[in-house]
Design an enzyme around this catalytic site. Structure first.
Site, PDB file in Angstrom:
ATOM      1  N   HIS A   1      20.918  -7.734 115.649  1.00 57.57           N
ATOM      2  CA  HIS A   1      21.105  -6.845 116.746  1.00 57.57           C
ATOM      3  C   HIS A   1      20.362  -5.589 116.418  1.00 57.57           C
ATOM      4  O   HIS A   1      20.127  -4.875 117.343  1.00 57.57           O
ATOM      5  CB  HIS A   1      22.651  -6.479 116.289  1.00 57.57           C
ATOM      6  CG  HIS A   1      23.718  -7.498 116.884  1.00 57.57           C
ATOM      7  ND1 HIS A   1      23.606  -8.329 117.986  1.00 57.57           N
ATOM      8  CD2 HIS A   1      24.450  -8.440 116.016  1.00 57.57           C
ATOM      9  CE1 HIS A   1      24.401  -8.831 118.252  1.00 57.57           C
ATOM     10  NE2 HIS A   1      25.023  -9.350 116.886  1.00 57.57           N
TER      11      HIS A   1
ATOM     12  N   THR B   1      20.935  -0.250 115.546  1.00 62.48           N
ATOM     13  CA  THR B   1      19.255   0.285 114.911  1.00 62.48           C
ATOM     14  C   THR B   1      19.483   1.947 114.592  1.00 62.48           C
ATOM     15  O   THR B   1      18.894   2.002 113.752  1.00 62.48           O
ATOM     16  CB  THR B   1      18.243   0.123 116.165  1.00 62.48           C
ATOM     17  OG1 THR B   1      18.346  -1.205 116.257  1.00 62.48           O
ATOM     18  CG2 THR B   1      17.003   0.734 115.639  1.00 62.48           C
TER      19      THR B   1
ATOM     20  N   GLN C   1      25.623  -1.825 120.950  1.00 61.32           N
ATOM     21  CA  GLN C   1      25.169  -2.918 120.069  1.00 61.32           C
ATOM     22  C   GLN C   1      23.880  -2.796 119.246  1.00 61.32           C
ATOM     23  O   GLN C   1      23.970  -2.097 118.347  1.00 61.32           O
ATOM     24  CB  GLN C   1      25.310  -4.242 120.985  1.00 61.32           C
ATOM     25  CG  GLN C   1      25.307  -5.622 120.059  1.00 61.32           C
ATOM     26  CD  GLN C   1      25.365  -6.831 121.226  1.00 61.32           C
ATOM     27  OE1 GLN C   1      25.406  -6.583 122.267  1.00 61.32           O
ATOM     28  NE2 GLN C   1      25.767  -7.816 120.601  1.00 61.32           N
ATOM     29  N   CYS C   2      22.675  -3.163 120.203  1.00 56.85           N
ATOM     30  CA  CYS C   2      21.366  -3.263 119.389  1.00 56.85           C
ATOM     31  C   CYS C   2      20.944  -1.731 119.329  1.00 56.85           C
ATOM     32  O   CYS C   2      20.361  -1.552 118.251  1.00 56.85           O
ATOM     33  CB  CYS C   2      20.621  -3.835 120.175  1.00 56.85           C
ATOM     34  SG  CYS C   2      20.997  -5.916 120.426  1.00 56.85           S
ATOM     35  N   CYS C   3      21.367  -0.788 120.197  1.00 56.96           N
ATOM     36  CA  CYS C   3      20.747   0.625 120.216  1.00 56.96           C
ATOM     37  C   CYS C   3      21.734   1.258 119.080  1.00 56.96           C
ATOM     38  O   CYS C   3      20.963   2.015 118.156  1.00 56.96           O
ATOM     39  CB  CYS C   3      21.061   1.365 121.612  1.00 56.96           C
ATOM     40  SG  CYS C   3      19.982   0.451 122.731  1.00 56.96           S
TER      41      CYS C   3
END
Length: 194
Positions: A87, A121, A116-118
């Site tokens: 992710h 991160t 999610q991924c943003c």
């Protein structure tokens, strides 16, 4: 150069999913493009990230041809294009090493999916010691069905379920979770001008 723009998963795969018609930011490409132009004008590093699941048979399987940047986005020759399978953009890539080698200390995060991924991160980047800017209006997401929603319903029916978390709420929750803890929340207008 001590700043970088990280563009996460703005790829054709998402346009192939049944929930894309409900996306929070249908003009994600133009928003990201504005940030990319501003980063390049300031001589900041631009890093492109794609999500891939080889062998999965899904739209994230590179064999299907959708694991590529959305039309309208184009890296310059010296801008890294990395592929992740987790992710966040750090765990399965050399992103941390790339940033460290180039002396980057400040990251601006944009892309798909907001929460999610943003968000993941951004959280990890903060834990690694980076100053993080999260550009919410240059991220996109879709409604999130309730955990008990039937798995076999079409997404159009899931959206009408009152338990489904709408995109406005998803984005707001992400901003609440990140602001003052993991990232500064900014807009494209603030970073790229009118």
């Amino acid at each position: 150069m001590n700043s970088a723009l990280v563009v996460i998963d703005v790829q054709e795969s998402f346009r192939k999913l049944p929930d894309w018609e409900f996306v929070s930011q249908p003009d994600i490409v133009s928003q990201v493009d504005r940030l990319v132009a501003a980063a390049r004008a300031q001589d900041d590093l631009v890093i492109w990230v794609l999500h891939s699941r080889p062998g999965a048979g899904t739209v994230f399987d590179p064999a299907r041809g959708h694991v590529r940047l959305m039309d309208g986005l184009e890296p310059l020759g010296d801008e890294p294009l990395i592929t992740k399978s987790a992710h966040n953009a750090f765990t399965t890539t050399n992103l941390h090493q790339t940033l460290t080698a180039r002396g980057v200390r400040r990251l601006t995060v944009c892309g798909i999916r907001t929460e999610q991924c943003c968000e993941t991160t951004a959280r990890i980047a903060c834990d690694l010691g980076f100053d993080v800017v999260f550009v919410t209006d240059a991220t996109a997401t879709t409604p999130i069905p309730h955990r008990d929603a039937p798995q076999d319903l079409p997404f159009s029916q899931l959206v009408s379920d009152p338990r489904t978390l709408g995109v406005v709420d998803v984005v707001a929750r992400t901003e609440y979770a990140l602001a003052g803890r993991f990232a500064a929340i900014r807009t494209v207008g603030e970073l790229a001008g009118a």
